[in-house]
Scaffold this motif. Structure first.
Motif, PDB file in Angstrom:
ATOM      1  N   MET A   1      -1.626   1.418  -3.346  1.00  0.00           N
ATOM      2  CA  MET A   1      -0.459   2.279  -3.229  1.00  0.00           C
ATOM      3  C   MET A   1       0.565   1.657  -2.269  1.00  0.00           C
ATOM      4  O   MET A   1       1.778   1.729  -2.484  1.00  0.00           O
TER       5      MET A   1
ATOM      6  N   LYS B   1       8.717  12.176  -1.115  1.00  0.00           N
ATOM      7  CA  LYS B   1       7.965  11.057  -1.693  1.00  0.00           C
ATOM      8  C   LYS B   1       6.712  10.795  -0.874  1.00  0.00           C
ATOM      9  O   LYS B   1       5.641  10.489  -1.419  1.00  0.00           O
TER      10      LYS B   1
ATOM     11  N   GLU C   1       4.132  13.302  -1.759  1.00  0.00           N
ATOM     12  CA  GLU C   1       3.587  13.016  -3.092  1.00  0.00           C
ATOM     13  C   GLU C   1       2.531  11.916  -3.010  1.00  0.00           C
ATOM     14  O   GLU C   1       1.453  12.027  -3.610  1.00  0.00           O
ATOM     15  N   ILE C   2       2.838  10.854  -2.261  1.00  0.00           N
ATOM     16  CA  ILE C   2       1.889   9.752  -2.098  1.00  0.00           C
ATOM     17  C   ILE C   2       0.655  10.226  -1.344  1.00  0.00           C
ATOM     18  O   ILE C   2      -0.475   9.895  -1.696  1.00  0.00           O
ATOM     19  N   SER C   3       0.868  11.040  -0.322  1.00  0.00           N
ATOM     20  CA  SER C   3      -0.241  11.570   0.461  1.00  0.00           C
ATOM     21  C   SER C   3      -1.201  12.375  -0.406  1.00  0.00           C
ATOM     22  O   SER C   3      -2.423  12.266  -0.276  1.00  0.00           O
TER      23      SER C   3
ATOM     24  N   ILE D   1       1.832   3.222   4.870  1.00  0.00           N
ATOM     25  CA  ILE D   1       2.756   3.208   3.731  1.00  0.00           C
ATOM     26  C   ILE D   1       4.041   3.841   4.225  1.00  0.00           C
ATOM     27  O   ILE D   1       4.033   4.969   4.718  1.00  0.00           O
TER      28      ILE D   1
ATOM     29  N   GLN E   1       4.345   1.016  -3.260  1.00  0.00           N
ATOM     30  CA  GLN E   1       5.298   2.028  -2.811  1.00  0.00           C
ATOM     31  C   GLN E   1       5.954   1.751  -1.445  1.00  0.00           C
ATOM     32  O   GLN E   1       7.063   2.228  -1.190  1.00  0.00           O
ATOM     33  N   SER E   2       5.294   1.006  -0.591  1.00  0.00           N
ATOM     34  CA  SER E   2       5.803   0.867   0.775  1.00  0.00           C
ATOM     35  C   SER E   2       7.077   0.040   0.847  1.00  0.00           C
ATOM     36  O   SER E   2       7.193  -1.011   0.205  1.00  0.00           O
TER      37      SER E   2
ATOM     38  N   SER F   1      -6.667   8.012  -4.801  1.00  0.00           N
ATOM     39  CA  SER F   1      -5.951   6.762  -5.075  1.00  0.00           C
ATOM     40  C   SER F   1      -6.238   5.746  -3.972  1.00  0.00           C
ATOM     41  O   SER F   1      -6.451   6.106  -2.809  1.00  0.00           O
TER      42      SER F   1
ATOM     43  N   LYS G   1      -1.714  12.021  -3.651  1.00  0.00           N
ATOM     44  CA  LYS G   1      -2.446  11.112  -4.537  1.00  0.00           C
ATOM     45  C   LYS G   1      -3.579  10.406  -3.783  1.00  0.00           C
ATOM     46  O   LYS G   1      -4.666  10.193  -4.323  1.00  0.00           O
ATOM     47  N   LEU G   2      -3.308  10.062  -2.522  1.00  0.00           N
ATOM     48  CA  LEU G   2      -4.335   9.412  -1.719  1.00  0.00           C
ATOM     49  C   LEU G   2      -5.496  10.364  -1.439  1.00  0.00           C
ATOM     50  O   LEU G   2      -6.668   9.960  -1.462  1.00  0.00           O
TER      51      LEU G   2
END
Length: 300
Positions: free
Chosen positions: A179, A162, A165-167, A155, A183-184, A174, A169-170
């Motif tokens: 994702m 950001k 934040e994604i990390s 991603i 998001q990517s 998630s 959630k994963l």
């Protein structure tokens, strides 16, 4: 070998098998071709072959290959093994056909002949050299990128916050593919859930920092955000293939031996001592080889 070379080689063999003793006999046994306007004799062929560069090359090849085949042994199994390696590297039947065309071979038989000759050359240039199991193991460990492939997804986002934040959630559960699609910023891989396919540590298509991080991950592992010139990546390895040392041991040994191999021209020049030339004009063919070798030595 091209068709015209094959024809010339066959004619040369006819001449050589017929023997030089018939050149001056003047009888019909000396005639190869008859036309309404004259004949072509073995003597004509003799002069043509001995005075052309391609003819000289074929004479040298016949002589040197005869010596090589007398000094060394190359089995059908060795040739088949090398052929199998080439086919595997080419990547399938269709790709192998393309490979043959690109390399200038008309068919698989021509490649087989080339492989056999190359093995003879290899044995001649590496005679007396040795490689230990430790050297092979060290080479394998120092070049693991050659023998490991991973399949990874990523991603890619523009800023670190950001990415973190994604990390997070994963890590909380998630779905990575979902994702990535949302998001990517890498839209090509995003459509595939971030999948980049398989690649090795020797890939020239991926950013070195990204590559190094991906190759360290085990199957199922995910990286912290990795910064490259493209942004911040979160990498997940979905598969990992490692070729064991036992499968590539022979290839590594061959590579290490080739590093210390004697130049083939030096070996062939030394073979001149084993060649007894009956016709003076052919002496010039091998004399040029010796002079070239001496000139190279004096430069050293």
């Amino acid at each position: 070998m091209k068709n015209k070379d094959i024809i010339l080689a066959l004619l040369l063999m006819i001449f050589l098998l017929g023997g030089c003793s018939t050149l001056s006999s003047g009888d019909d046994s000396n005639v190869l071709i008859k036309t309404d306007y004259g004949t072509i004799s073995k003597e004509d062929l003799y002069k043509e072959v001995a005075n052309t560069e391609r003819g000289n090359e074929l004479i040298q090849r016949l002589a040197y290959m005869q010596i090589l085949k007398g000094k060394y042994e190359v089995s059908d199994e060795e040739v088949k093994q090398r052929m199998a390696e080439i086919k595997e590297q080419a990547g399938g039947k269709d790709n192998f056909t393309t490979f043959l065309q690109k390399q200038g071979f008309n068919n698989e038989g021509e490649l087989r002949d080339y492989i056999e000759q190359s093995i003879y050359f290899f044995k001649a240039t590496t005679e007396g050299l040795d490689v230990t199991d430790k050297q092979i193991r060290d080479y394998y460990e120092q070049n693991t990128g050659l023998y490991i492939e991973v399949r990874a997804s990523h991603i890619l986002v523009d800023d670190e916050s950001k990415a973190k934040e994604i990390s997070k959630k994963l890590m909380e559960g998630s779905n990575f593919a979902s994702m990535a699609k949302k998001q990517s910023t890498d839209k090509v891989s995003a459509e595939l859930g971030g999948d980049l396919g398989y690649f090795s540590g020797q890939s020239q298509e991926l950013d070195p920092t990204f590559l190094a991080s991906a190759m360290k991950l085990k199957k199922g592992e995910m990286s912290e955000p990795v910064k490259t010139m493209f942004g911040y990546h979160i990498i997940k390895v979905t598969d990992r293939k490692e070729t064991p040392l036992s499968e590539v041991k022979d290839q590594i040994k061959r590579a290490l031996l080739e590093k210390d191999a004697v130049p083939i021209q030096e070996v062939l020049t030394n073979f001149n001592e084993d060649i007894e030339i009956e016709e003076d004009i052919f002496k010039e063919v091998f004399k040029e080889k010796e002079q070239g070798h001496h000139n190279n030595s004096s430069e050293d």
